[in-house]
Design a protein around this motif. Structure first.
Motif: not given
Length: 248
Positions: A53, A55, A84, A91, A118, A121, A186
Motif C-alpha cells: 500500500t 500512503c 497484503w 506500506t 491511500w 493494497p 500503521n
C-alpha cells in the motif's frame, strides 16, 4: 499480564506464523535466535514485496491520520487483505499533496480533510510510477508527547449506531521518530481492523508515553520490533488494550 521478553517473542512468532506459516520450518520461533533468522529472511523478501500500500501525506495530525487509516483498512477487500497480510501489511509513506495527484492516480481512500490518501493494497508494480514521482515521508523529528486524545471511528454507512467499544492505543515515544512511529502504528491499526479487533463505531483513546514497559494487558494488539537500545531484545512500540493500567 505485563509486557516481557517472553510475551514479545511469543507475539512476534504468532504474527510470523499467521502470515507466513512456512517460516515455522526455520527453527524455534520462540527463541531469539530462531526468531531473528526468520526476521532476517523476511527483511530480504521485503526488499521486493509483491503486495503493498502507498500512503501519500500532505500534512500530519496524528489523531486524524489514525482515524483515516482505520477507515481505509475497513474498506480493503478480503482478497486484497489476504495478499497484503502475506507481505505483513507493507506500506510506503510518501510526501505529497493528494489533491495535486488526483488526475494522474486513482486513490483507494482519501482522508476527509485531504491530508492523506491511500493506493492499494495492490501488486507493487501498480504504484511504481507514484513511488518514483514522490519522495519518502521520513519525518526525522521525534514523536511528540501529547495528552490523551479520543478518536471515534465513524459508523458503517447505513448501520444502526451501537454502543462504542472502548480501546486504548498506547504509543511509545522515547527514541522513536515520527516517520518510524507511523510505520509501527500503521501495522498495528491495519492488522487490528483486518482481524476485526477494531471496527466501525469504536472509540480509541490515544496515550503517548515514553515507554510501554509496565503496561498491563490483556492486549488485543501489539506492534513489536527490535529494541532501539539493544538489538538482541524486542520492544513494544504500540499496543491496544481494552483498559489502560500501568504497573508502578
Amino acid at each position: 499480564m505485563i509486557i516481557s521478553q517472553d510475551l514479545l517473542r511469543a507475539e512476534a512468532a504468532r504474527r510470523l506464523r499467521d502470515a507466513r506459516p512456512e517460516l515455522a520450518a526455520h527453527g524455534d520461533l520462540l527463541s531469539m535466535g530462531g526468531l531473528t533468522a526468520a526476521r532476517q529472511e523476511l527483511a530480504r523478501a521485503a526488499e521486493e514485496p509483491r503486495t503493498l500500500t502507498v500512503c501519500v501525506l500532505r500534512s500530519l495530525d496524528l489523531p486524524a491520520w489514525i482515524r483515516a487509516t482505520c477507515v481505509f483498512a475497513q474498506r480493503v477487500a478480503p482478497s486484497a487483505a489476504a495478499a497484503w497480510r502475506r507481505d505483513f501489511t507493507r506500506t510506503v509513506f510518501l510526501a505529497g499533496n493528494p489533491e495535486n495527484l488526483a488526475e494522474r492516480f486513482t486513490f483507494s481512500h482519501v482522508a476527509d480533510d485531504g491530508s492523506a490518501a491511500w493506493c492499494g493494497p495492490a501488486p507493487a508494480e501498480d504504484s511504481a510510477a507514484l513511488r518514483r514521482l514522490l519522495k519518502l515521508f521520513t519525518a526525522p523529528a521525534g514523536l511528540p508527547a501529547a495528552p490523551p486524545t479520543v478518536v471515534d471511528l465513524p459508523p458503517a454507512p447505513g448501520s444502526e449506531r451501537a454502543p462504542a467499544r472502548q480501546h486504548a492505543l498506547h504509543v511509545a515515544t522515547a527514541g522513536v521518530t515520527l516517520g518510524t512511529g507511523l510505520v509501527h502504528l500503521n501495522h498495528l491499526l491495519c492488522e487490528a481492523v483486518l482481524d476485526g479487533t477494531l471496527a466501525s463505531g469504536d472509540r480509541l483513546t490515544i496515550r503517548q508515553v515514553p515507554s510501554l514497559a509496565g503496561l498491563e494487558g490483556p492486549f488485543t494488539g501489539l506492534r513489536i520490533d527490535t529494541s532501539v537500545r539493544d538489538p538482541d531484545r524486542l520492544q513494544a512500540y504500540a499496543a491496544l488494550t481494552t483498559r489502560a493500567t500501568y504497573r508502578s
